[in-house]
Design an enzyme around this catalytic site. Structure first.
Site, PDB file in Angstrom:
ATOM      1  N   HIS A 178       0.825  -1.229   0.000  1.00  0.00           N
ATOM      2  CA  HIS A 178       0.000   0.000   0.000  1.00  0.00           C
ATOM      3  C   HIS A 178       0.852   1.268   0.000  1.00  0.00           C
ATOM      4  O   HIS A 178       0.333   2.365  -0.218  1.00  0.00           O
ATOM      5  CB  HIS A 178      -0.917   0.032   1.233  1.00  0.00           C
ATOM      6  CG  HIS A 178      -1.892  -1.099   1.290  1.00  0.00           C
ATOM      7  ND1 HIS A 178      -2.815  -1.324   0.285  1.00  0.00           N
ATOM      8  CD2 HIS A 178      -2.086  -2.087   2.209  1.00  0.00           C
ATOM      9  CE1 HIS A 178      -3.538  -2.399   0.590  1.00  0.00           C
ATOM     10  NE2 HIS A 178      -3.108  -2.883   1.754  1.00  0.00           N
TER      11      HIS A 178
HETATM   12  N1  Q9C Z   1     -11.948  -3.358   7.936  1.00  0.00           N
HETATM   13  C1  Q9C Z   1      -2.315  -5.044   4.550  1.00  0.00           C
HETATM   14  O1  Q9C Z   1      -2.946  -6.079   4.564  1.00  0.00           O
HETATM   15  N2  Q9C Z   1      -7.882  -1.359   7.424  1.00  0.00           N
HETATM   16  N3  Q9C Z   1      -2.861  -3.885   4.893  1.00  0.00           N
HETATM   17  C2  Q9C Z   1      -9.009  -1.747   6.672  1.00  0.00           C
HETATM   18  C3  Q9C Z   1     -11.327  -2.559   6.921  1.00  0.00           C
HETATM   19  C4  Q9C Z   1      -6.614  -1.261   6.753  1.00  0.00           C
HETATM   20  C5  Q9C Z   1      -4.232  -3.813   5.263  1.00  0.00           C
HETATM   21  C6  Q9C Z   1     -10.237  -1.708   7.521  1.00  0.00           C
HETATM   22  C7  Q9C Z   1      -6.075  -2.579   6.282  1.00  0.00           C
HETATM   23  C8  Q9C Z   1      -4.654  -2.478   5.765  1.00  0.00           C
HETATM   24  C9  Q9C Z   1      -0.876  -5.064   4.172  1.00  0.00           C
HETATM   25 ZN    ZN Z   2      -3.896  -7.089   3.037  1.00  0.00          ZN
END
Ligand code: Q9C
Ligand code: ZN
Length: 671
Positions: A140
């Site tokens: 990300h």
């Molecule tokens: N429930 C990685 O897996 N929060 N990042 C989302 C939705 C952020 C994920 C909330 C998730 C980041 C590397």
């Molecule tokens: Zn992820």
């Protein structure tokens, strides 16, 4: 040569210092759980373990360059080392789903550095493949922004490094994390040298990071058009069949056409069952299969890099599945019905439609004209009006995570070879054994009785040896085997082998017969044998288990045959073993035979008996033995588009078989 595992315990240092329910899942235990899993299964000691070193700021600058109007991002992250908790919290809130810790800079440099070390180890030939177990994750992260737990974009930095230091021109990034790696997409948006594939939970834009550019119609810009491939999942509950269908019908056709020199995997395991973020249903075994399907690309040069994965047990199991496959172990059986759900098929259809202008291999996606040119013996059309497939993904959940089905123990012999050619002591790979054992003469004669006229004395001796190999596979003593037959005895041999298999209880047999090998007259049509003959010009269909298709002459046609027909059937049938026979006038080039064998290993856990006529050059036997043993098959050569006749034949056959074999579908039936 083997598998590298790059890690450093310091990467467990960064952790959340305040209350934040969104960020607390990205915890140090993720790494220790994965590593413990590898240790418990004896996988760590089979890897070349490399201790991670920090990436230099110059290396980070391959992606995180500053420009004239933005402050230096690397300097900003460097400064977090000296901030107190309150300052860290304030800075973190400037980004979406990010936390900083005084050790973040050190950990993030180790994560990027570990990824670069892995790429170096693979591209210098020190290892075949490997995994970097890292935190924080990377996909990300953007040029000048942290995002979604990610600080530096490990995989994007590694791709730039591979281009710059090794002059690579085609790199495939497979992002199977359940979130969209929008950071990678932005960095390579207009770059045709990096093909970025991501599937992700999307729910029509209602899931994080809520971006319209995560949808299938984002395909890249400028010269990079077609080199961004987004497969948005619009429902939760996607399972093994949905992931397989995505690989067979979207990723792999494009990947073969792209012909990468290196595969980087953004290996997030939040797309696995149990994960609180993904809410998907794919079991850990699925990642063994996805890994093995990628191993036919780029000469097997795969660098996997941990991204997400927040259910510790699911994460650990999935990591183990991937590493054991990288090490060359056979794939375990995939639990669950092999039926993709309606929503998955809609997503697959939308990405294929969006990508069709950019990929020759998808331009074969024309609706079949249902003509009478397909041969239906008895004049009876087998076109069935299928019941409309429904979404089984969410409701029909696979076996529970911790309750694994019975696994076959590893056979003592990996690959066995029995040759008829006198003095043909093939220079074989280590681990490939010549096998001289034989079933007794009496037993061989009894089995051959039906074909007495076709077996000469020396043929019977050969048959005895092949039966010995077959028994070895059925008894779990041998994983895969290759045998040559004396000229013209292949059809009769195949018939005897099929009868022998069927005489054993609980055997489902996939028979892939290439060339002029007629369907045995008394072949059972009770669902125990799936008979696929590849030869000649016409497709023919006798039943939902017995059919024949022409051998395409183009690479595009051949790949469509394997990815679009053979593998979906093989995965749908779930055979106990594969009999692959190359008979008279089979017409396969060595590389084609090797690719077919290599890819058939996945659905059957490597349990293949290949039979080749000795007329063939020994080189074919050698190439096949290597493929059965797990070596990456040689390249098919330049991609050439399938001919209209090849497409037509394949489409007609698929249209008739789709009602029974749901993994053949590439589009959702109208609901
Ligand atoms: N429930 C990685 O897996 N929060 N990042 C989302 C939705 C952020 C994920 C909330 C998730 C980041 C590397
Ligand atoms: Zn992820």
């Amino acid at each position: 040569m083997g598998t590298a595992l790059v890690y450093h315990e310091d990467m467990t240092a960064t952790r959340l210092l305040w209350d934040d329910p969104e960020c607390e899942i990205e915890c140090p235990e993720r790494l220790t759980a994965a590593l413990d899993g590898l240790r418990q299964r004896g996988l760590e000691e089979r890897c070349l373990c490399l201790s991670a070193c920090e990436a230099s700021e110059e290396e980070l600058g391959l992606v995180h360059r500053s420009d004239y109007d933005s402050p230096e991002y690397i300097a900003l992250v460097r400064k977090t080392q000296t901030l107190d908790k309150e300052e860290l919290h304030t800075l973190s809130k400037q980004y979406d789903a990010v936390y900083f810790h005084p050790d973040t800079f050190h950990c993030a440099r180790l994560a990027a550095g570990a990824t670069l070390q892995l790429v170096d180890a693979v591209l210098t030939g020190a290892v075949h493949n490997g995994l970097a177990l890292v935190r924080p994750p990377g996909h990300h992260s953007q040029r000048a922004a942290a995002n979604g737990f990610c600080v530096f974009n490990n995989v994007a930095i590694a791709a730039q490094h591979a281009k710059q230091k090794y002059g690579l021109q085609r790199i495939l990034i497979v992002d199977w994390d359940v979130h969209h790696g929008q950071g990678i997409q932005y960095i390579f948006n207009d770059d045709p040298s990096v093909l970025y594939f991501s599937w992700h939970r999307y729910e029509h834009g209602n899931f994080w990071p809520f971006l319209p550019e995560s949808d299938a119609d984002a395909v890249g810009q400028g010269r990079g058009q077609g080199f961004t491939v987004n497969l948005p999942w619009n429902q939760v509950g996607m399972g093994n069949a949905d992931y397989l269908a995505a690989f067979l019908h979207v990723l792999l056709p494009l990947a073969f056409e792209f012909d990468p020199e290196l595969v980087l995997v953004s290996a997030g395991f939040d797309s696995a069952i149990g994960d609180p973020e993904g809410q998907m249903q794919a079991t850990p075994e699925c990642f063994a299969h996805l890994t093995q399907l990628l191993q036919v690309l780029a000469g097997g040069r795969i660098c996997a890099v941990l991204e997400g994965g927040y259910h510790l047990e699911s994460l650990a199991q999935s990591v183990c599945m991937m590493v054991q496959t990288l090490l060359g172990d056979p794939t375990p059986p995939l639990p669950g019905l092999m039926v993709p759900c309606q929503s998955a098929l809609e997503s697959i259809q939308s990405v294929r439609t969006a990508q069709t202008p950019h990929w020759t291999s998808l331009q074969q996606n024309v609706a079949p004209v249902l003509s009478t040119s397909i041969h239906c013996p008895g004049g009876r059309s087998l076109l069935l009006v299928g019941e409309s497939p429904t979404c089984v993904g969410a409701e029909d959940s696979p076996s529970p995570l911790l309750d694994r089905p019975y696994l076959r123990p590893t056979p003592p012999i990996c690959t066995a070879v029995a040759l008829t050619v006198p003095g043909a002591a093939l220079a074989l790979s280590p681990g490939v054994l010549h096998q001289e054992g034989s079933v007794s003469r009496e037993e061989t004669e009894a089995l051959a009785r039906l074909h007495r006229s076709q077996f000469q004395d020396e043929d019977l001796a050969t048959l005895g040896k092949i039966l010995y190999l077959l028994d070895g596979i059925l008894d779990g003593q041998i994983r895969s085997a290759l045998a040559t037959t004396t000229a013209l005895a292949t059809a009769a041999t195949l018939d005897v082998l099929i009868q022998r298999c069927l005489a054993r209880r609980n055997q489902r047999l996939l028979c892939v017969a290439l060339g002029q090998l007629d369907r045995p007259l008394d072949l059972a049509d009770d669902g125990r044998v799936l008979w696929l003959n590849i030869q000649g010009k016409e497709a023919a269909i006798w039943s939902m288990f017995h059919f024949s298709t022409p051998l395409p002459q183009t690479t595009g046609g051949f790949l469509s045959l394997i990815l679009g027909l053979v593998l979906p059937l093989a995965y749908g049938f779930q055979p106990d073993m594969v009999l692959m026979a190359l008979g008279p006038a089979h017409g396969l080039q060595n590389a084609q035979a090797a690719l077919l064998a290599a890819m058939l290993r996945s659905p059957v856990g490597g349990r293949i008996l290949a039979v080749v006529e000795e007329e063939d050059k020994l080189q074919l036997a050698r190439t096949l033995a290597r493929a059965l043993h797990g070596e990456t098959p040689p390249s098919l050569g330049p991609f050439s588009m399938a001919s209209p006749e090849e497409i037509q034949a394949l489409m007609l056959l698929k249209a008739q078989l789709e009602a029974r074999w749901k993994l053949l579908q590439v589009a959702a039936p109208p609901s």
